[in-house]
Structures are given as structure tokens and as C-alpha cells.
Design a protein around this motif. Structure first.
Motif, PDB file in Angstrom:
ATOM      1  N   LYS A   1     125.020  12.964  60.280  1.00  0.00           N
ATOM      2  CA  LYS A   1     126.393  13.405  60.519  1.00  0.00           C
ATOM      3  C   LYS A   1     126.497  14.928  60.420  1.00  0.00           C
ATOM      4  CE  LYS A   1     131.112  13.077  58.775  1.00  0.00           C
ATOM      5  NZ  LYS A   1     132.001  12.511  57.701  1.00  0.00           N
ATOM      6  N   ALA A   2     125.790  15.499  59.452  1.00  0.00           N
ATOM      7  CA  ALA A   2     125.828  16.954  59.283  1.00  0.00           C
ATOM      8  C   ALA A   2     125.274  17.655  60.515  1.00  0.00           C
ATOM      9  CB  ALA A   2     125.035  17.350  58.038  1.00  0.00           C
ATOM     10  N   LEU A   3     124.183  17.139  61.054  1.00  0.00           N
ATOM     11  CA  LEU A   3     123.604  17.730  62.258  1.00  0.00           C
ATOM     12  C   LEU A   3     124.548  17.580  63.453  1.00  0.00           C
ATOM     13  CD1 LEU A   3     119.885  16.555  61.943  1.00  0.00           C
ATOM     14  CD2 LEU A   3     120.731  18.900  61.746  1.00  0.00           C
ATOM     15  N   GLU A   4     125.201  16.445  63.549  1.00  0.00           N
ATOM     16  CA  GLU A   4     126.152  16.236  64.645  1.00  0.00           C
ATOM     17  C   GLU A   4     127.347  17.174  64.524  1.00  0.00           C
ATOM     18  OE1 GLU A   4     126.914  12.107  64.190  1.00  0.00           O
ATOM     19  OE2 GLU A   4     125.150  11.462  65.343  1.00  0.00           O
ATOM     20  N   GLU A   5     127.783  17.451  63.296  1.00  0.00           N
ATOM     21  CA  GLU A   5     128.886  18.385  63.076  1.00  0.00           C
ATOM     22  C   GLU A   5     128.482  19.798  63.515  1.00  0.00           C
ATOM     23  OE1 GLU A   5     132.006  18.268  61.901  1.00  0.00           O
ATOM     24  OE2 GLU A   5     132.044  16.086  61.791  1.00  0.00           O
TER      25      GLU A   5
ATOM     26  N   PRO B   1     118.812  22.857  68.699  1.00  0.00           N
ATOM     27  CA  PRO B   1     117.897  22.271  67.711  1.00  0.00           C
ATOM     28  C   PRO B   1     118.555  21.202  66.844  1.00  0.00           C
ATOM     29  CG  PRO B   1     117.599  24.643  67.805  1.00  0.00           C
ATOM     30  CD  PRO B   1     118.804  24.334  68.645  1.00  0.00           C
ATOM     31  N   ALA B   2     119.819  21.432  66.452  1.00  0.00           N
ATOM     32  CA  ALA B   2     120.517  20.429  65.634  1.00  0.00           C
ATOM     33  C   ALA B   2     120.687  19.130  66.416  1.00  0.00           C
ATOM     34  CB  ALA B   2     121.879  20.959  65.193  1.00  0.00           C
ATOM     35  N   SER B   3     121.012  19.264  67.710  1.00  0.00           N
ATOM     36  CA  SER B   3     121.177  18.082  68.550  1.00  0.00           C
ATOM     37  C   SER B   3     119.872  17.320  68.699  1.00  0.00           C
ATOM     38  CB  SER B   3     121.696  18.511  69.926  1.00  0.00           C
ATOM     39  OG  SER B   3     121.791  17.407  70.792  1.00  0.00           O
ATOM     40  N   GLY B   4     118.766  18.059  68.775  1.00  0.00           N
ATOM     41  CA  GLY B   4     117.469  17.404  68.928  1.00  0.00           C
ATOM     42  C   GLY B   4     117.025  16.676  67.676  1.00  0.00           C
ATOM     43  N   LEU B   5     117.467  17.169  66.519  1.00  0.00           N
ATOM     44  CA  LEU B   5     117.055  16.543  65.261  1.00  0.00           C
ATOM     45  C   LEU B   5     117.912  15.338  64.885  1.00  0.00           C
ATOM     46  CD1 LEU B   5     116.389  19.724  63.076  1.00  0.00           C
ATOM     47  CD2 LEU B   5     114.680  18.099  63.917  1.00  0.00           C
ATOM     48  N   ALA B   6     119.187  15.360  65.293  1.00  0.00           N
ATOM     49  CA  ALA B   6     120.109  14.306  64.866  1.00  0.00           C
ATOM     50  C   ALA B   6     119.625  12.899  65.206  1.00  0.00           C
ATOM     51  CB  ALA B   6     121.496  14.565  65.467  1.00  0.00           C
ATOM     52  N   PRO B   7     119.161  12.628  66.445  1.00  0.00           N
ATOM     53  CA  PRO B   7     118.724  11.257  66.754  1.00  0.00           C
ATOM     54  C   PRO B   7     117.527  10.799  65.921  1.00  0.00           C
ATOM     55  CG  PRO B   7     119.082  12.526  68.769  1.00  0.00           C
ATOM     56  CD  PRO B   7     119.099  13.486  67.634  1.00  0.00           C
ATOM     57  N   LYS B   8     116.747  11.745  65.453  1.00  0.00           N
ATOM     58  CA  LYS B   8     115.555  11.382  64.677  1.00  0.00           C
ATOM     59  C   LYS B   8     115.894  10.867  63.290  1.00  0.00           C
ATOM     60  CE  LYS B   8     112.664  14.693  67.158  1.00  0.00           C
ATOM     61  NZ  LYS B   8     111.778  15.887  67.072  1.00  0.00           N
ATOM     62  N   LEU B   9     117.148  11.046  62.891  1.00  0.00           N
ATOM     63  CA  LEU B   9     117.561  10.551  61.581  1.00  0.00           C
ATOM     64  C   LEU B   9     118.279   9.213  61.676  1.00  0.00           C
ATOM     65  CD1 LEU B   9     118.852  13.834  59.877  1.00  0.00           C
ATOM     66  CD2 LEU B   9     116.623  12.734  59.655  1.00  0.00           C
ATOM     67  N   GLY B  10     118.270   8.609  62.856  1.00  0.00           N
ATOM     68  CA  GLY B  10     118.880   7.296  63.017  1.00  0.00           C
ATOM     69  C   GLY B  10     118.059   6.210  62.348  1.00  0.00           C
ATOM     70  N   ALA B  11     118.718   5.084  62.028  1.00  0.00           N
ATOM     71  CA  ALA B  11     118.026   3.980  61.356  1.00  0.00           C
ATOM     72  C   ALA B  11     116.885   3.435  62.200  1.00  0.00           C
ATOM     73  CB  ALA B  11     119.024   2.864  61.037  1.00  0.00           C
ATOM     74  N   ASP B  12     117.065   3.477  63.536  1.00  0.00           N
ATOM     75  CA  ASP B  12     116.028   2.951  64.406  1.00  0.00           C
ATOM     76  C   ASP B  12     114.804   3.859  64.457  1.00  0.00           C
ATOM     77  OD1 ASP B  12     117.643   4.884  65.623  1.00  0.00           O
ATOM     78  OD2 ASP B  12     116.970   4.263  67.614  1.00  0.00           O
TER      79      ASP B  12
ATOM     80  N   THR C   1     129.132  24.263  67.258  1.00  0.00           N
ATOM     81  CA  THR C   1     128.514  25.318  68.073  1.00  0.00           C
ATOM     82  C   THR C   1     128.883  25.168  69.541  1.00  0.00           C
ATOM     83  OG1 THR C   1     126.464  24.014  68.248  1.00  0.00           O
ATOM     84  CG2 THR C   1     126.581  25.667  66.498  1.00  0.00           C
ATOM     85  N   ASP C   2     129.017  23.938  70.004  1.00  0.00           N
ATOM     86  CA  ASP C   2     129.468  23.723  71.390  1.00  0.00           C
ATOM     87  C   ASP C   2     130.865  24.288  71.592  1.00  0.00           C
ATOM     88  OD1 ASP C   2     127.133  22.532  72.122  1.00  0.00           O
ATOM     89  OD2 ASP C   2     127.914  20.487  72.196  1.00  0.00           O
ATOM     90  N   ALA C   3     131.750  24.056  70.624  1.00  0.00           N
ATOM     91  CA  ALA C   3     133.123  24.547  70.734  1.00  0.00           C
ATOM     92  C   ALA C   3     133.165  26.070  70.687  1.00  0.00           C
ATOM     93  CB  ALA C   3     133.975  23.959  69.612  1.00  0.00           C
ATOM     94  N   ILE C   4     132.356  26.670  69.821  1.00  0.00           N
ATOM     95  CA  ILE C   4     132.309  28.131  69.743  1.00  0.00           C
ATOM     96  C   ILE C   4     131.784  28.703  71.051  1.00  0.00           C
ATOM     97  CG2 ILE C   4     131.145  30.089  68.635  1.00  0.00           C
ATOM     98  CD1 ILE C   4     131.210  28.472  66.029  1.00  0.00           C
ATOM     99  N   GLY C   5     130.713  28.123  71.567  1.00  0.00           N
ATOM    100  CA  GLY C   5     130.152  28.595  72.827  1.00  0.00           C
ATOM    101  C   GLY C   5     131.145  28.473  73.966  1.00  0.00           C
ATOM    102  N   SER C   6     131.909  27.383  73.985  1.00  0.00           N
ATOM    103  CA  SER C   6     132.896  27.175  75.037  1.00  0.00           C
ATOM    104  C   SER C   6     134.008  28.226  74.972  1.00  0.00           C
ATOM    105  CB  SER C   6     133.507  25.772  74.910  1.00  0.00           C
ATOM    106  OG  SER C   6     134.522  25.567  75.856  1.00  0.00           O
TER     107      SER C   6
END
Length: 264
Positions: free
Chosen positions: A129-133, A93-104, A138-143
């Protein structure tokens, strides 16, 4: 290298069967050797007693080392499940929201202007940036959780292979001990086989312990990242610090009124 829960349980059951087989072979070997002790010359009889004593000590060590993991086998499926929870329920969900906060993706500046609108637009990069963090962590924890699960399976594969080979050797040695002439060398060979499997089991479990230690260090660092305020000032979701953002009125006569962008 994935297993179902039933397949993993079969591995644990197989280990139980192998341990019982080791006991049977050893009982047979000790029985034969003890039967021939009085029939052998004194110096050979003493040598055989020493071999049996050494074998007994090695067997104690073998069962001690194997029991450590047999009674605490680990459960890779809980780790896989936790890894999936982190990546799909939080990271996804965080990954899906991050692009929506871009300037474009920002549309408010297409229709509104004023200090409040500018304050809203300026905070979006920090929120992105917070969403990307969140996603990266979470990717690192899952890995790490997934790799630890695979480590458990690899450890069991290594231990099982060592004990299977040991049972084959021990069975042959127990058979060889069925004769007066064969008993002394069979006892010595059984001691060598047992020493070898003990070394292998210790090596496999030590390698897994070192692997887990590395994973724990990584997870500790990730835990520190989770508690870090780098992307979350004061441990909170990034928000604007300007007082202009507090006024969302349209027409109260001050300088923060929201107003439509002029056409063109």
C-alpha cells in the motif's frame, strides 16, 4: 502542443519584435497627429488632443501588462523535466516494486513457517500500500507540473495572437493618420484598438493566474499527502511491530525459530 526550447525562445523574441513595432507605429501616428494639430479647427484639435492623451495612457497600460510576463516568461521545460523526474525516478520504481509484494508473489510461506515468517508475511500488504501511495502521489505531481507547463505555452500563444492583431490594426491606423482629415479618427481608432488589446492581455494572464492558482492548491494538497503518515506509520517505512519478527534465529530453542515447511 509541445515546443522545443528554441521554438519557445523564438516566441519570446517575436514578442520583443512586436513591442518594437508597436513603438514604431505609435511614433508615426503621434508624429502625424501633432503635425496637423495647428491645421485643424479648434474644437477638432481639442478632440484630437484628448484622443492622443487617452491613447498615451492606454499605451502605458499596454506596455505595463505585457512587460509583466515578458520579463518573467516562465520556463515550461523545467516543469516538464521535474515532472519526468518525479514519475520516472520515484513513481516508476515504486510501481515496479508494488506487485512484487503481493500474496501471489510471496514465496517465503512456501518454505518457512513460524511466528517470524507469519510476521513477515503480514506486513507485506502495508508495504505494498505504501508503494502504491508513492506512485499515485508522484503521478499527480507530475501531472500538475506538466499541465502548468502547457498553461505557460497556451498563455504565450494567446498573448502573442492578441499583440499580432494589434500591430496590424495599429499599422493601418498610423497610415490613416497621414492626412489632416484622417488623423482625428485614426487617433480615436488607435485608442480603441489599444484598449481592446489591453483587455485581451489582462484576460489571458488572469486566466493563467487562475489556472496556476488551482494547480498550486492541488500541489499544496499533494505536499500534505507527502507528509502524511497514513501509509507510513510515524513517518517510516511500514514494519512489523511484533517482537516475534526480531528473532531470526533457526535453532535457539524458543518459539520463534524459523523452520522449513513440511513436505505435502
Amino acid at each position: 502542443m509541445t515546443l522545443s526550447e528554441s521554438e519557445f525562445r523564438e516566441k519570446l523574441a517575436k514578442m520583443g519584435e512586436l513591442l518594437a513595432e508597436v513603438e514604431r507605429h505609435c511614433g508615426k501616428l503621434f508624429g502625424h497627429c501633432n503635425q496637423f494639430l495647428s491645421k485643424l479647427p479648434e474644437f477638432i484639435s481639442q478632440q484630437l488632443r484628448r484622443s492622443l492623451e487617452e491613447l498615451n495612457n492606454l499605451l502605458r497600460k499596454f506596455f505595463e501588462e505585457v512587460t509583466k510576463i515578458y520579463l518573467n516568461p516562465g520556463w515550461p521545460f523545467s516543469l516538464w523535466s521535474a515532472a519526468q523526474e518525479w514519475t520516472t525516478k520515484i513513481g516508476g520504481p515504486a510501481s515496479g516494486l508494488a506487485p512484487k509484494l503481493g500474496a501471489d508473489q510471496l514465496r517465503i510461506d512456501n518454505y518457512w513457517k513460524g511466528p517470524a515468517a507469519e510476521a513477515y508475511a503480514s506486513i507485506l500488504p502495508a508495504q505494498q500500500k505504501a508503494l502504491e501511495e508513492i506512485k499515485a502521489t508522484t503521478d499527480a505531481i507530475g501531472s500538475q507540473l506538466t499541465q502548468t507547463a502547457f498553461g505557460i505555452i497556451a498563455m504565450w500563444g494567446g498573448v502573442l495572437a492578441a499583440v499580432v492583431s494589434y500591430c496590424i490594426e495599429l499599422g493601418a491606423e498610423a497610415g490613416a493618420a497621414a492626412t489632416v482629415v484622417g488623423a482625428p479618427p485614426a487617433a480615436a481608432a488607435a485608442g480603441a484598438s489599444t484598449a481592446k488589446v489591453v483587455g485581451l492581455v489582462i484576460a489571458v494572464t488572469a486566466a493563467f493566474g487562475a489556472y496556476v492558482g488551482t494547480a498550486v492548491d492541488s500541489l499544496t494538497a499533494l505536499q500534505q499527502t507527502l507528509h502524511s503518515n497514513a501509509a507510513f506509520p510515524d513517518g517510516r517505512w511500514p514494519g512489523s511491530t511484533t517482537t516475534d519478527f526480531d528473532d531470526g534465529s533457526l535453532q535457539d530453542g524458543d518459539t520463534t525459530d524459523w523452520r522449513l515447511q513440511p513436505d505435502g
